[in-house]
Design a protein around this motif. Structure first.
Motif, mmCIF file in Angstrom:
data_model
loop_
_atom_site.group_PDB
_atom_site.id
_atom_site.type_symbol
_atom_site.label_atom_id
_atom_site.label_comp_id
_atom_site.label_asym_id
_atom_site.label_seq_id
_atom_site.Cartn_x
_atom_site.Cartn_y
_atom_site.Cartn_z
ATOM 1 N N ALA A 260 0.931 -1.162 -0.026
ATOM 2 C CA ALA A 260 -0.106 0.018 0.034
ATOM 3 C C ALA A 260 1.025 1.274 -0.085
ATOM 4 O O ALA A 260 2.031 1.231 0.299
ATOM 5 C CB ALA A 260 -1.041 0.064 1.014
ATOM 6 N N TYR A 261 0.385 2.360 -0.519
ATOM 7 C CA TYR A 261 1.277 3.440 -0.301
ATOM 8 C C TYR A 261 0.200 4.824 -0.533
ATOM 9 O O TYR A 261 -1.015 4.606 -0.706
ATOM 10 C CB TYR A 261 1.905 3.596 -1.681
ATOM 11 C CG TYR A 261 1.379 3.861 -3.008
ATOM 12 C CD1 TYR A 261 1.152 4.998 -3.682
ATOM 13 C CD2 TYR A 261 1.028 2.609 -3.878
ATOM 14 C CE1 TYR A 261 0.495 5.252 -5.030
ATOM 15 C CE2 TYR A 261 0.355 2.877 -4.864
ATOM 16 C CZ TYR A 261 -0.041 3.996 -5.419
ATOM 17 O OH TYR A 261 -0.395 4.087 -6.702
ATOM 18 N N ARG A 262 0.561 5.764 0.139
ATOM 19 C CA ARG A 262 -0.157 7.237 0.117
ATOM 20 C C ARG A 262 0.872 8.335 0.091
ATOM 21 O O ARG A 262 2.003 8.545 0.670
ATOM 22 C CB ARG A 262 -0.782 7.134 1.580
ATOM 23 C CG ARG A 262 -1.566 8.335 1.729
ATOM 24 C CD ARG A 262 -2.381 8.485 2.952
ATOM 25 N NE ARG A 262 -3.252 7.012 3.388
ATOM 26 C CZ ARG A 262 -3.628 6.977 4.282
ATOM 27 N NH1 ARG A 262 -3.820 7.883 5.485
ATOM 28 N NH2 ARG A 262 -4.296 5.742 4.597
ATOM 29 N N GLU B 280 -2.323 3.498 9.401
ATOM 30 C CA GLU B 280 -3.479 3.226 9.048
ATOM 31 C C GLU B 280 -3.042 2.125 7.604
ATOM 32 O O GLU B 280 -3.916 1.189 7.336
ATOM 33 C CB GLU B 280 -3.928 4.514 8.252
ATOM 34 C CG GLU B 280 -4.725 5.245 9.577
ATOM 35 C CD GLU B 280 -4.989 6.628 8.821
ATOM 36 O OE1 GLU B 280 -5.753 7.396 9.513
ATOM 37 O OE2 GLU B 280 -4.391 7.030 7.680
ATOM 38 N N LEU B 281 -1.707 2.326 6.806
ATOM 39 C CA LEU B 281 -1.402 1.485 5.939
ATOM 40 C C LEU B 281 -1.330 -0.048 6.231
ATOM 41 O O LEU B 281 -1.643 -0.862 5.559
ATOM 42 C CB LEU B 281 -0.234 2.092 5.064
ATOM 43 C CG LEU B 281 -0.415 3.422 4.300
ATOM 44 C CD1 LEU B 281 0.968 3.769 3.772
ATOM 45 C CD2 LEU B 281 -1.578 3.360 3.482
ATOM 46 N N LYS B 282 -0.589 0.044 7.526
ATOM 47 C CA LYS B 282 -0.366 -1.510 8.244
ATOM 48 C C LYS B 282 -1.957 -2.198 8.283
ATOM 49 O O LYS B 282 -1.944 -3.146 8.134
ATOM 50 C CB LYS B 282 0.324 -1.262 9.608
ATOM 51 C CG LYS B 282 0.389 -2.237 10.308
ATOM 52 C CD LYS B 282 1.393 -2.104 11.558
ATOM 53 C CE LYS B 282 1.856 -3.222 12.264
ATOM 54 N NZ LYS B 282 0.548 -3.874 13.193
ATOM 55 N N GLU C 42 -4.673 -1.433 6.956
ATOM 56 C CA GLU C 42 -5.441 -1.864 5.683
ATOM 57 C C GLU C 42 -4.872 -3.153 5.285
ATOM 58 O O GLU C 42 -5.490 -3.883 4.765
ATOM 59 C CB GLU C 42 -4.932 -0.628 4.596
ATOM 60 C CG GLU C 42 -5.439 -0.790 3.292
ATOM 61 C CD GLU C 42 -4.981 0.475 2.284
ATOM 62 O OE1 GLU C 42 -4.627 -0.037 1.112
ATOM 63 O OE2 GLU C 42 -4.880 1.526 2.921
#
Length: 281
Positions: free
Chosen positions: A59-61, A83-85, A87
């Motif tokens: 995932a990335y943001r 949050e990415l973790k 997700e």
């Protein structure tokens, strides 16, 4: 087939496989998951590998919590990584325990503690902390040459001889400077310019506008490889996604320059490949 071509094929396949699992995670029965956390100036990327070090999720943001390789919004960085973790954990149905991270070369005395604290505060056990170009070379597997990581704020350079890093450096100049030039040339605000440059359809138009900045990056590379026997440059980092950047750098340095498929994901994958179960205290 040359050894170099085989190396590039390994790198490109790994990145292709990772791109697929960002969209659709591979749910399996791996006994352990190895995670790479890349806190970039423009983008935070998490790459997850299974027990056989194959990509299973990611995932990335895009974010503005790191500048010039330094964490400037600690709470924001922790929030995004957590949050990415979560997700990814929801997709895998498993908790992610172990993670490695990376820092720009030569900044360990300045910011390694902040990076370490961000990763741990997000719920990971930190198992490795290395410099970004060295992490990238876990994927590139360059024996002799230079790995150049052009990120949002800085350009990091690692020179390798017989597979070992013999020199590292980090200089200000990166994607942020690209966005500033675009902002001035097109009368956009910085945020608009940042998004504008990510559109691949605009790259042909943007390359002449950004050529002076790319030439500046090339001069930084030339400065740091001077005196070393470098006959190959490999580019990584999100800023290298600019179509044609490798051609300008090769012309300015006079050295064969290779750009892997989607260079934004090379370093996070290298960080994940460097992850173990040995926790850093």
């Amino acid at each position: 087939m040359s050894e170099g071509k085989l190396t590039f094929e390994y790198c490109d396949k790994l990145v292709h496989d990772f791109e697929k699992v960002i969209d659709k995670a591979i749910v399996g029965n791996s006994k352990v998951y190895y995670t790479g956390v890349d806190l970039g100036t423009a983008c935070i990327v998490i790459a997850v590998l299974d027990e056989n070090y194959r990509p299973v999720a990611g995932a990335y943001r895009y974010a503005d919590v790191v500048r010039d390789g330094m964490v400037v919004d600690y709470i924001g960085a922790v929030k995004i990584v957590r949050e990415l973790k979560e997700e990814i954990e929801e997709k895998l149905g498993k908790e992610l325990l172990y993670a490695a991270a990376a820092i720009p070369p030569g900044t360990d005395a300045l910011d390694s503690g902040a990076i370490k604290n961000v990763v741990q505060a997000a719920g990971f056990e930190l198992t490795n902390l290395l410099d970004e170009p060295t992490a990238a070379n876990e994927v590139l597997k360059i024996e002799n040459g230079a790995v150049v990581d052009i990120g949002g704020g800085t350009t990091g350079i690692s020179i390798l001889k017989d597979g070992k890093v013999v020199y590292i450096a980090d200089e200000p100049t990166g994607g942020t400077h690209f966005s500033l030039v675009i902002s001035g040339a097109y009368g956009m605000n910085f945020s608009e310019a940042d998004k504008f440059k990510r559109d691949n359809r605009r790259h042909k138009e943007l390359l002449p506008v950004l050529k002076p900045v790319v030439e500046k990056v090339s001069s930084i590379i030339n400065q740091h490889i001077n005196g070393y026997d470098v006959n190959e440059i490999s580019l990584v980092g999100g800023t290298c996604c600019l179509t044609g950047i490798e051609e300008i750098i090769e012309k300015q340095t006079g050295i064969y320059t290779h750009k892997p498929h989607n260079p934004m994901f090379v370093t996070p994958l290298g960080i994940a490949l460097s992850c173990t179960k040995e926790i850093i205290e």
